[in-house]
Enzyme design. Structure first.
Site, PDB file in Angstrom:
ATOM      1  N   ASP A 170      56.850  53.326  92.003  1.00 40.29           N
ATOM      2  CA  ASP A 170      57.784  52.676  91.081  1.00 40.29           C
ATOM      3  C   ASP A 170      59.187  52.634  91.701  1.00 40.29           C
ATOM      4  OD1 ASP A 170      59.178  51.628  88.979  1.00 40.29           O
ATOM      5  OD2 ASP A 170      58.949  53.367  87.644  1.00 40.29           O
ATOM      6  N   LYS A 198      65.762  51.211  91.179  1.00 44.04           N
ATOM      7  CA  LYS A 198      66.206  52.587  90.957  1.00 44.04           C
ATOM      8  C   LYS A 198      67.194  52.996  92.051  1.00 44.04           C
ATOM      9  CE  LYS A 198      61.947  54.406  88.840  1.00 44.04           C
ATOM     10  NZ  LYS A 198      62.485  54.775  87.521  1.00 44.04           N
ATOM     11  N   ASP A 215      62.265  48.020  85.217  1.00 41.40           N
ATOM     12  CA  ASP A 215      61.893  49.414  85.486  1.00 41.40           C
ATOM     13  C   ASP A 215      61.111  50.041  84.322  1.00 41.40           C
ATOM     14  OD1 ASP A 215      61.673  51.760  86.866  1.00 41.40           O
ATOM     15  OD2 ASP A 215      63.759  52.397  86.573  1.00 41.40           O
ATOM     16  N   GLU A 270      58.238  49.357  83.410  1.00 44.23           N
ATOM     17  CA  GLU A 270      57.014  48.634  83.788  1.00 44.23           C
ATOM     18  C   GLU A 270      55.753  49.316  83.262  1.00 44.23           C
ATOM     19  OE1 GLU A 270      58.388  50.858  85.628  1.00 44.23           O
ATOM     20  OE2 GLU A 270      56.616  52.069  86.098  1.00 44.23           O
ATOM     21  N   ARG A 273      54.939  50.681  80.422  1.00 43.95           N
ATOM     22  CA  ARG A 273      54.491  50.232  79.091  1.00 43.95           C
ATOM     23  C   ARG A 273      53.894  48.837  79.143  1.00 43.95           C
ATOM     24  NH1 ARG A 273      60.452  50.990  76.738  1.00 43.95           N
ATOM     25  NH2 ARG A 273      60.337  52.615  78.317  1.00 43.95           N
TER      26      ARG A 273
END
Ligand code: BES
Ligand code: ZN
Ligand code: ZN
Length: 498
Positions: free
Chosen positions: A268, A275, A345, A347, A349
């Site tokens: 991620d 991030k 970000d 992502e 869910r």
């Protein structure tokens, strides 16, 4: 590490180290330990005095037996007060004792059952679990490996009357710890190895070895199914997405059908809402839910439970690129719900939305449990030692929380307050994928709830607990395998229900 049972007294036990338990608030050694002390001409009570061994949890003191006993050393491990001894105390004591024995270079360790008040089966399971979890290491990629390892753990059964119960306990402990360590390995492997394709390969092996049913859907298949939320996340990555559906069907007819879903973001980066460097440092762990689901599915054939269990993983990376999903994009999930991308970000869910909708529509289970490293808000709320639990069905959540307690994994309930659904309103779609900063774990849970519909569902947010940056009593830095033992405990209890 081989596990064995031996019917003989502690005085006759052999091995490089003999482990016995010591309690706090008692200035006398337990009778069996006092007998060892007599054979050692008071050496043990002397080390208790000089080393100030007080029986505190995980405290250790040991002596060389100098030929006075068949075992080469006797190691006392603290269990705390008698009143407080439970399975978790035993796990931690076993882990500490085994690590110390290993560092002393022991190859064969004998041990008494720890925790006097516990049923022999419970105590033996906790012992094996703690020993195997505590001895876990991940050194695949290091030139210098730890040469020291305990080859055999022998549980001494002095009266020889508890063999069946101890055997059952050891087998379960080995199975549970083996499953958790399998998940740990998958999390500890870096994201350049553990891609969605790799997770699918692991699923193929699990299906082959355990005779499970397996379907792996590729991008085109997922498009046909209408998984727009999941594919939106996947579109920025060079790694092809893999939607994994494993099914364990028991002999005879399955009593209940349960779906378990694991968040499977193999890395991620945040996507275009990138991030920070520090924020993405440990993001190879964003597939910890998927690792747990694979570990559980892999263990089911050996457990042979009368339950039909479906393991679902929507695996993908979350990467920024020219093809990546943009903030403001609108996607449509499998159940027809449209979602505005407020933040790329958030992502997890999105992928879980389609996995949940798929479960409801295609699997039609009686209940769904998801495990996901979902929000940094849960880390703010509960820290790194406790997972968050949210649900649309209280009885299911209560059973799960009870299983977590028995497994020794800390989990705590959080409320999915209906009014907070407003926080996910979008001007242009049915839902926005993010809410404001406050209550971030709850709005994520409320988002997921929309896709579970009326199927009883529990959500475990393991963002804080899946990966540890310092050594813990039951394992070293890295992946923890959280959720695996809780869910295995839960499924065993479910199998017994009604
Ligand atoms: N994978 C992260 C959550 C996470 C954070 C896991 C820390 C482990 C440790 C998730 O996809 C994420 O980035 N969530 C965002 C959502 C936000 C943009 C609404 C978060 O919680 O910061
Ligand atoms: Zn994210
Ligand atoms: Zn994530």
């Amino acid at each position: 590490m081989k596990l064995a049972i031996e019917a003989r007294s502690l005085l006759q036990a052999e091995g490089d180290v003999l482990v016995v338990g010591g309690y706090a608030e008692e200035n006398r050694l337990a009778p069996a330990v006092a007998a060892l002390d007599r054979a050692l001409k008071g050496l043990l009570s002397e080390v208790v005095r000089t080393e100030k061994f007080a029986g505190k949890p995980e405290q250790i003191a040991y002596v060389h037996t100098a030929g006075r006993l068949p075992a080469k050393r006797v190691l006392l491990v603290g269990l705390g007060t008698r009143r407080e001894v439970d399975a978790e105390r035993v796990r931690r004591a076993a882990a500490a004792a085994l690590r110390r024995a290993r560092d002393l270079g022991a190859r064969i360790v004998s041990t008494a059952l720890l925790g006097d008040g516990l049923a022999p089966k419970v105590s033996a399971q906790a012992l094996a679990e703690g020993a195997l979890l505590g001895a876990y290491t991940f050194d695949r990629y290091k030139r210098e490996k730890n040469e020291k390892a305990v080859d055999e753990l022998r549980v001494v059964d002095p009266k020889g009357r508890q063999e069946a119960a101890i055997k059952d306990g050891l087998r379960l402990g080995e199975l549970f710890a083996g499953a958790a360590c399998f998940a740990r390995d998958l999390v500890n492997e870096p994201a350049n190895r553990v891609t969605p394709t790799h997770l699918a390969k692991v699923a193929v092996e699990i299906a082959r070895d355990g005779r499970l049913r397996l379907k792996v859907y590729d991008r085109a298949d997922c498009q046909k199914l209408g998984m727009g939320a999941y594919l939106g996340v996947a579109q920025g990555s060079q790694e092809p997405p893999k939607f994994i559906h494993l099914t364990y069907t028991p002999r005879g007819r399955g009593r209940r059908k349960i779906a378990i879903i694991g968040k499977g973001i193999t890395f991620d980066s945040g996507g275009l809402d990138l991030k920070t460097a520090d924020g993405m440092r440990t993001m190879k762990d964003d597939m910890s839910g998927a690792a747990a689901v694979l570990a559980i599915m892999r263990s089911l054939p050996a457990l042979g439970l009368p339950l039909e269990v479906h393991g679902l993983i929507a695996a993908t990376e979350n990467m920024p690129s020219g093809t990546a999903q943009r903030p403001g994009d609108i996607v449509c999930a499998l159940n027809g719900t449209t979602i505005e991308i407020g933040n790329t970000d958030a992502e997890g869910r999105l992928t879980l939305a389609d996995a949940l909708a798929y479960a409801v529509k295609e699997v039609k289970p009686q209940e769904i449990i998801d495990l996901a490293t979902l929000t940094s808000a849960i880390v703010v709320a509960l820290g790194n030692l406790c997972s968050g639990v949210m649900w649309n069905d209280k009885p299911l959540a209560d059973r799960l929380l009870a299983a977590a307690e028995a497994a020794g994994e800390r989990m705590w309930p959080l409320p999915l307050i209906d009014e907070y659904k407003e926080l996910l309103k979008s001007d242009v779609a049915d839902l926005n994928n993010v809410g404001p900063r406050g209550g971030g774990a709850l709005t994520a849970g409320i988002f997921l709830r929309e896709f579970a519909g009326s199927t009883p569902w529990v959500h475990l947010d393991i963002a804080g607990t899946a990966f540890t940056e310092k050594d813990l009593p039951l394992g070293p830095k890295g992946g923890t395998g959280v959720g695996v033992r809780t869910l295995l405990t839960y499924l065993m209890e479910e199998a017994r229900r009604r």
